[in-house]
Design a protein around this motif. Structure first.
Motif: not given
Length: 387
Positions: A12, A284, A338, A374
């Motif tokens: 990422t 994700n 993510t 993230c």
């Protein structure tokens, strides 16, 4: 969670170290795909890039090489086997007639005297016939002499025949020459023109966009490869060629229609919503792999890991085709989110396939990520502006 976050950073390019959502500050910056908005050096690079693509298409550089021939050891062994089998079959065939002929040699000897007597009797019977033939031959010359004298006046006819043959030869020669001339004209007419001999190369598409032509989406796709290589044309050309050949080897076209039957992963990777600029958002959520059954179905063995990789590429390809339009003023990239909360250690079975997926994305999907976010402690979502 620290090893998981460190390993996920490879995928990422962003690591959450404060428990909140962190936006990656990568080098990517979504820029205009309008050729009129490009500075002159970038316009020149784009034109040069297009020329290289046309030359590569004509040279067949986007075609996969033919499969290698079979190894020599196997072919030589097969040839030796055939050689050894052939003499054995011939020997077997020769032995069978020899055996069949042996009984024929043993004939009764009692017939030989009878044959000798018959041979002695034949010359005696033929003597009168020979005398009669000799007398007939002596009388024939006398009868044929007048015919020879009558044939002498016929000699001038040979000259006339020669003249007739010569005339006929000239008459027949003319049609032969005409036929030869007609054959040459037909050959010239049948011979293709030099321009028609070179067949036009087959068009190459990537994400449904042709690499060459008047399609306005072509510039948006080519600019992705140029920007990924900082407008170094030769490097961008090498990247594009490698990506096209990989797509053919990987079987992207057939993969789009394949049914990989992975309903368990629908909560792991999925598209939902868009940000304020209209970029689709791909989530994700690796915490779903806490379920051991789901984890084993995805990464239990090499075959399952290969299947997971194909499923991930399939999902990305379908998202590109359905979510992006590649128009010069349209949406050409997406947002990746993510979630690392409760994700299994990256030292597990899925680490190798994750790194493989990252390498494939970096090499074959340039400039597709507008933003990366993230988080390691999200609860059902990330603070991402969406519409």
């Amino acid at each position: 969670e620290e090893p998981a976050a460190e390993a996920e950073a490879e995928e990422t390019a962003a690591v959450a170290d404060d428990g909140g959502a962190v936006e990656a500050t990568g080098s990517f910056k979504e820029e205009s795909n309008l050729v009129a908005d490009l500075p002159d050096p970038e316009k020149k690079a784009l034109d040069e890039f297009k020329e290289l693509i046309v030359a590569a298409l004509a040279a067949g550089e986007f075609n996969l090489p033919p499969p290698p021939p079979p190894p020599k050891a196997k072919t030589e062994a097969a040839a030796e086997e055939t050689k050894t089998e052939a003499p054995a079959k011939e020997e077997a065939k020769t032995e069978e007639p020899a055996k069949a002929e042996e009984p024929a040699k043993e004939e009764p000897k009692a017939e030989e005297p009878a044959k000798a007597e018959a041979a002695a009797a034949e010359p005696a019977a033929e003597e009168p016939k020979a005398v009669v033939a000799a007398e007939a031959a002596a009388e024939e010359p006398a009868k044929e002499e007048p015919k020879a004298e009558e044939a002498k006046p016929a000699e001038p006819k040979k000259e006339e025949e020669a003249v007739v043959v010569a005339e006929e030869g000239t008459k027949t020669a003319e049609p032969v020459e005409e036929a030869a001339a007609a054959a040459t004209t037909t050959e010239q007419a049948a011979a293709p023109e030099p321009e028609a001999e070179a067949a036009a190369p087959e068009p190459v598409f990537i994400w449904g966009v042709p690499l060459v032509g008047d399609d306005e989406r072509t510039d948006a796709v080519l600019l992705k490869f140029l920007r990924a290589r900082e407008f170094k044309v030769k490097e961008a050309m090498a990247m594009l060629r490698s990506a096209v050949l990989w797509r053919k080897r990987f079987g992207i076209e057939s993969l789009l229609e394949a049914d990989l039957a992975f309903p368990e992963l629908e909560k792991v990777v999925f598209y939902r919503g868009a940000d304020r600029e209209g970029h689709p958002v791909c989530y994700n959520v690796y915490g779903e792999f806490q379920d051991k059954e789901v984890y084993e179905k995805a990464f239990g063995d090499e075959e399952k890991r290969e299947r997971f990789l194909k499923w991930r590429i399939q999902l990305l390809e379908r998202g590109i085709l359905s979510q992006l339009d590649f128009a010069p003023s349209g949406i050409c990239s997406m947002v990746q989110v993510t979630d690392l909360k409760n994700s299994p250690p990256m030292l597990g079975k899925h680490r190798a396939v994750t790194r493989q997926a990252v390498a494939l994305l970096q090499d074959n999907y340039p400039e597709f990520i507008a933003k990366k976010r993230c988080s390691s402690t999200c609860h059902g979502g990330i603070s991402l502006p969406t519409k």
